[in-house]
Design a protein around this motif. Sequence first.
Motif, short mmCIF file in Angstrom:
data_model
loop_
_atom_site.label_atom_id
_atom_site.label_comp_id
_atom_site.label_asym_id
_atom_site.label_seq_id
_atom_site.Cartn_x
_atom_site.Cartn_y
_atom_site.Cartn_z
N LEU A 184 0.73 -1.14 -0.03
CA LEU A 184 0.02 -0.13 0.13
C LEU A 184 0.95 1.17 0.04
CD1 LEU A 184 -2.84 1.30 0.00
CD2 LEU A 184 -2.62 1.09 2.57
N GLY A 185 1.92 1.27 0.89
CA GLY A 185 2.64 2.31 0.67
C GLY A 185 3.63 2.82 -0.56
N GLN A 186 3.71 1.39 -1.44
CA GLN A 186 4.45 1.53 -2.63
C GLN A 186 3.18 2.37 -3.84
OE1 GLN A 186 7.54 1.42 -3.58
NE2 GLN A 186 8.18 0.72 -1.61
N LEU A 187 2.07 1.66 -3.50
CA LEU A 187 1.00 1.94 -4.26
C LEU A 187 0.84 3.75 -4.08
CD1 LEU A 187 -1.86 -0.50 -4.16
CD2 LEU A 187 -0.77 0.69 -6.13
N SER A 188 1.13 4.16 -2.85
CA SER A 188 0.93 5.87 -2.59
C SER A 188 1.99 6.35 -3.21
CB SER A 188 1.05 5.77 -1.23
OG SER A 188 -0.10 5.29 -0.45
N VAL A 189 3.36 5.86 -3.24
CA VAL A 189 4.56 6.44 -3.99
C VAL A 189 4.16 6.42 -5.48
CG1 VAL A 189 6.82 6.15 -4.52
CG2 VAL A 189 6.19 5.75 -2.51
N LEU A 190 3.70 5.23 -6.21
CA LEU A 190 3.24 5.26 -7.51
C LEU A 190 2.31 6.29 -7.90
CD1 LEU A 190 2.89 1.59 -9.30
CD2 LEU A 190 1.53 3.80 -10.08
N ASP A 191 1.28 6.43 -7.07
CA ASP A 191 0.08 7.31 -7.27
C ASP A 191 0.56 8.81 -7.39
OD1 ASP A 191 -1.91 9.22 -6.46
OD2 ASP A 191 -3.11 7.51 -6.83
N GLU A 192 1.65 9.12 -6.45
CA GLU A 192 1.91 10.52 -6.49
C GLU A 192 2.90 10.61 -7.68
OE1 GLU A 192 4.66 13.35 -3.62
OE2 GLU A 192 4.05 11.51 -2.81
N ALA A 193 3.91 9.62 -7.85
CA ALA A 193 4.78 9.83 -9.04
C ALA A 193 3.80 9.87 -10.34
CB ALA A 193 5.62 8.63 -9.00
N ARG A 194 2.99 9.15 -10.63
CA ARG A 194 2.08 9.04 -11.73
C ARG A 194 1.55 10.47 -11.98
NH1 ARG A 194 -0.80 6.29 -15.48
NH2 ARG A 194 -2.78 7.21 -15.98
N ARG A 195 1.03 11.05 -10.76
CA ARG A 195 0.31 12.31 -10.98
C ARG A 195 1.22 13.46 -11.22
NH1 ARG A 195 -4.78 12.60 -8.66
NH2 ARG A 195 -5.27 10.76 -7.30
N GLY A 196 2.78 13.43 -10.83
CA GLY A 196 3.86 14.14 -11.14
C GLY A 196 4.17 13.97 -12.58
N ARG A 197 3.95 12.76 -13.08
CA ARG A 197 4.23 12.61 -14.54
C ARG A 197 3.31 13.47 -15.47
NH1 ARG A 197 2.75 8.32 -17.91
NH2 ARG A 197 2.03 7.09 -16.20
N GLU A 198 2.14 13.10 -15.02
CA GLU A 198 1.01 13.88 -15.91
C GLU A 198 0.92 15.37 -15.89
OE1 GLU A 198 -2.65 12.33 -14.26
OE2 GLU A 198 -2.79 10.51 -16.08
N SER A 199 1.44 15.91 -14.69
CA SER A 199 1.52 17.07 -14.58
C SER A 199 2.83 17.81 -15.46
CB SER A 199 1.66 17.65 -13.07
OG SER A 199 1.93 19.01 -13.04
N ALA A 200 3.95 16.95 -15.32
CA ALA A 200 5.01 17.31 -16.12
C ALA A 200 4.71 17.53 -17.67
CB ALA A 200 6.04 16.52 -15.87
N ALA A 201 3.85 16.57 -18.26
CA ALA A 201 3.65 16.43 -19.66
C ALA A 201 2.75 17.84 -20.12
CB ALA A 201 2.54 15.28 -20.04
N GLY A 202 1.90 18.53 -19.12
CA GLY A 202 1.19 19.67 -19.45
C GLY A 202 2.04 20.96 -19.22
N ASP A 203 3.21 20.70 -18.68
CA ASP A 203 4.10 22.10 -18.28
C ASP A 203 4.89 22.34 -19.60
OD1 ASP A 203 3.22 22.31 -15.85
OD2 ASP A 203 4.66 20.99 -14.92
N SER A 204 5.17 23.60 -19.78
CA SER A 204 6.08 24.12 -20.71
C SER A 204 6.76 25.35 -20.30
CB SER A 204 5.32 24.24 -22.05
OG SER A 204 6.02 24.70 -22.92
N LEU A 205 7.40 26.00 -21.23
CA LEU A 205 8.13 27.18 -20.97
C LEU A 205 7.09 28.34 -20.94
CD1 LEU A 205 11.14 28.47 -20.19
CD2 LEU A 205 11.09 29.02 -22.86
N SER A 206 7.14 29.35 -20.03
CA SER A 206 6.01 30.46 -20.13
C SER A 206 6.27 31.22 -21.37
CB SER A 206 6.72 31.45 -18.92
OG SER A 206 5.84 32.53 -19.05
N PRO A 207 4.97 31.19 -21.90
CA PRO A 207 4.94 32.29 -23.09
C PRO A 207 5.63 33.72 -22.76
CG PRO A 207 2.84 31.31 -22.77
CD PRO A 207 3.80 30.91 -21.47
N LEU A 208 5.70 34.19 -21.68
CA LEU A 208 6.34 35.59 -21.52
C LEU A 208 7.87 35.31 -21.80
CD1 LEU A 208 5.85 38.42 -20.68
CD2 LEU A 208 6.21 37.65 -18.18
N LEU A 209 8.51 34.17 -21.41
CA LEU A 209 9.84 33.94 -21.41
C LEU A 209 10.23 33.71 -23.06
CD1 LEU A 209 11.23 31.48 -18.84
CD2 LEU A 209 12.19 33.68 -19.48
N TRP A 210 9.35 33.08 -23.68
CA TRP A 210 9.53 33.01 -25.04
C TRP A 210 9.47 34.33 -25.85
CZ3 TRP A 210 11.81 29.31 -27.47
CH2 TRP A 210 11.57 27.96 -27.21
N ALA A 211 8.71 35.04 -25.41
CA ALA A 211 8.55 36.42 -26.01
C ALA A 211 9.91 37.36 -25.65
CB ALA A 211 7.45 37.44 -25.45
#
Length: 257
Positions: A158-185
């Motif tokens: 169960l503890g490993q499942l909690s670690v897996l769950d949190e890491a999966r959420r982090g992976r999904e979040s990283a997939a949607g992140d990108s460089l700020s449009p303000l920095l690109w400008a």
Amino acid sequence: MNHVVSTLAIGLFGALLAAGGVVLWRHYRPVEDCEADGGDVVEYLSMMIALLYALLLGLALVSVWELRGDAGSNTSTEAGALHQMTMLADGMPPAQQKRIEIMAERYAVHVVQQEWPLLEAQQPLGEQGWVLLQQLRAVSEAPPDATPAQEVTALEMLGQLSVLDEARRGRESAAGDSLSPLLWAGLAVGAVLSFCIVFFYGVGRTWSHLVMLMGMVGLTVFLAVLIHHLATPFGEVMGVAPDPFTEYFPRAATAGA
């Protein structure tokens, strides 16, 4: 290899285009004495533009490198926790151990075969991965007649499942992140200002000037392409690969192929 060649070709094309533009500018608009002399003010402004642009480039590189690092860390943690569950399953009854191993492998296959192409395309992953995770959680619970050792093992899983769950959420979040449009400008404006300086104040009158100009433009284009690729943490060129999953679950690399 093709991406490396294309990046170098883009940088070379940008450098040649910049050199050609300076040559034509100097041909149709010779340098005036006031421009050639420049002056302390011009030198100071040019230095400040170069310094501020270097700071912007550094900030952008650090931002995208941390983004890719977080994506890689979450992927490794997720795969490691899944593998640990299969190791802990040795302490459960044989039938349950088999079910846990099957579900863990099914989850790994889904991540590699179904989710990774979506990550590369920056598309939503859907709910199937979470459904499989819930099924894995269900088969990992301690049976009614579990021994004390098996109950402890179930808690560890169960503890490993909690670690897996949190890491999966982090992976999904990283997939949607990108460089700020303000920095690109800011990067685009800084590049234009840095390049426009060479059309004034006498730069480009000699071949050494042109060579240095080509080097500056080529390096700037290379850094821009590098930032672009790093800003896509699961992209095809420099993105995070599902190697941690395929290392622990080799069938995930070949299933459905």
